[in-house]
Design a protein around this motif. Sequence first.
Motif, mmCIF file in Angstrom:
data_model
loop_
_atom_site.group_PDB
_atom_site.id
_atom_site.type_symbol
_atom_site.label_atom_id
_atom_site.label_comp_id
_atom_site.label_asym_id
_atom_site.label_seq_id
_atom_site.Cartn_x
_atom_site.Cartn_y
_atom_site.Cartn_z
ATOM 1 N N THR A 418 113.535 21.757 36.111
ATOM 2 C CA THR A 418 113.537 21.399 37.528
ATOM 3 C C THR A 418 112.770 20.098 37.696
ATOM 4 O O THR A 418 111.557 20.059 37.488
ATOM 5 N N LEU A 419 113.483 19.035 38.042
ATOM 6 C CA LEU A 419 112.832 17.725 38.188
ATOM 7 C C LEU A 419 112.086 17.656 39.508
ATOM 8 O O LEU A 419 112.450 18.304 40.491
ATOM 9 N N LYS A 420 111.043 16.822 39.509
ATOM 10 C CA LYS A 420 110.224 16.683 40.713
ATOM 11 C C LYS A 420 110.726 15.515 41.573
ATOM 12 O O LYS A 420 111.335 14.589 41.053
ATOM 13 N N HIS A 421 110.419 15.587 42.869
ATOM 14 C CA HIS A 421 110.768 14.475 43.765
ATOM 15 C C HIS A 421 109.672 13.417 43.802
ATOM 16 O O HIS A 421 109.934 12.256 44.085
ATOM 17 N N GLY A 422 108.424 13.856 43.603
ATOM 18 C CA GLY A 422 107.317 12.885 43.660
ATOM 19 C C GLY A 422 106.883 12.624 45.083
ATOM 20 O O GLY A 422 106.540 13.543 45.817
#
Length: 550
Positions: A418-422
């Motif tokens: 699950t990639l982060k948005h930052g």
Amino acid sequence: MTAIERESMEYDVVIVGAGPAGLAAAIRLKQLDPDLSVVLLEKGSEVGAHILSGAVLDPCGLDALLPDWRGMDAPIRTPVTEDHFYLLGPSGQVRIPNWPMPKLMSNHGNYIVSMANVCRWLATVAEGLGVEVFPGMACSELVLDGDRVVGVVAGEFGREADGTPGPGYEPGMELRGKYVFLAEGVRGSLSKQAIAKYGLSDGHEPQKFGLGMKEIWEIDPARHRPGKVVHTMGWPLGGNAGGGSFLYHAEDNQVLVGFVVHLNYRNPYVFPYMEFQRLKHHPLIADVLAGGKRVAYGARAISEGGWQSIPKLTFPGGALLGCSAGLVNVPRIKGNHNAMLSGIAAAEAAHAAIAAGRAGDELVGYEAAVREGPIARDLKPVRNVKPMWSKWGLWASLGLGGLDMWTRSLTGLGLFGTLKHGKTDAAATGEAKDFAPIDYPKPDGVLSFDRLTNVAFSFTNHEESQPCHLRLRDPSAPIAVNLPKYAEPAQRYCPAGVYEVLRDEEGSNPRFQINFQNCVHCKTCDIKDPSQNIDWTTPQGGDGPNYPNM
Ligand SMILES: Cc1cc2nc3c(=O)[nH]c(=O)nc-3n(C[C@H](O)[C@H](O)[C@H](O)COP(=O)(O)OP(=O)(O)OC[C@H]3O[C@@H](n4cnc5c(N)ncnc54)[C@H](O)[C@@H]3O)c2cc1C
Ligand code: SF4
């Protein structure tokens, strides 16, 4: 200051917002128990007046709510017949074939609708079941009892511009309930307070947003193909921002043309409204609109954070529903089905709680239903498309995002976790010194229009003598901070031209002007202001846009 005395009314469930989420919740509550007392409060002058969506509707939410809707004279009459996706260059386009797209992207079985009209129809269904539906009632405050939300204040009218009660002042009412559902849509003003008060976003990725602008055109019948769906990416945004357009051929020779600009753009000179106007000059779009006329305009933010940005959904005495929790599937550009499914799930949890004699606690069953049920199955597989686009651009999101969606839909496992948005969209804004101003072509008055001309087609109205509902935490920040640092981007990101930097004749003495009467309630300023200095609050009930069939 003396406390304001208000009458109060008691209900089992109080629902703020008559969009698809609030309406579905109201209908399901009454289906489950006709004796439950349910009130539905809407700030628009009528249900539908503030609803703006594309919209291609996935009917799965409606199927779950009203399985017989096809026999109920619903304003859902245009099945999707063609589904085209293009990458645009300045004067041409490349069609991306449908076969490499994962099945979830298909629009087969979906309908082109006006969600405003769908909501108007759902309101008649709700009223028929005994729901008390009150339009023109802006909910301006949460009512608390200790740490618990027990109701809302709605219907306060007649304050003077300085905030003091005027001669016709009406204090409004307290609508109290065993449970309070916040179904205000994207960036709800009470939802924002609840999210902050109860730390609902702690431990979750920040919510991300786009700004969606839309026009309705009546076109030459010879160019009209009812049921045709067109999506585009690429030009005119290029590397300046992420986003894309939609063009839906609805009924009655109308097309719905819209443009979404992701609000995490860095260049503060980006002017989303002018990008939309430019888009309509592309031959692919211009050919459809030629000889037609624009009959309505509007704008609304859309949530884009997806799965990893969904906050905790419950707090003592209430819950966030629909896009107040950000349930949009970004690659599908669809949230109406999940809004309805969340309304159903919240209603079922509240009904079970009330039947068990509970009130005012947290509806944990609702949270579980969203995180483990059909909404999760819709959002989880696409969770990396948006962060890939933000980090690596359009091509990576099309290629890697597509691969990730395929792998997840075939095996249930993704390639990237699950990639982060930052950063938040506000924090993503870069400084003006690092960018050059963008030269936008002047609207031609035929295909493209200036902002104020278009705002007239949103039929927006605000009582002028009331306090400005766009509150600056620090009134000096727009000129002291935002102007030197970011060339005050509010002048450009607001799709209604509400914010202006005025100067005297010599071009000196800049001052910040807020033309709140033009506000179309899109919430972009609350989201994108780099100083996070603007709080969108509710104006008097009934004020705002009066969208016909957005
Ligand atoms: C440009 C654009 C295109 C889109 N296209 C599609 C599409 O094609 N298909 C799709 O499925 N989805 C689409 N979406 C997303 C979809 O519109 C949303 O997911 C959906 O509207 C969410 O429903 P909701 O009930 O949560 O909120 P909303 O539909 O926003 O409804 C919220 C309601 O609450 C009212 N309200 C808010 N605050 C208050 C208050 N304090 N007091 C009283 N009333 C209040 C508002 O006036 C409004 O009527 C699109 C969105 C945009 C912006
Ligand atoms: S003032 Fe804010 S909410 Fe109103 S139209 Fe402009 S950006 Fe949207």
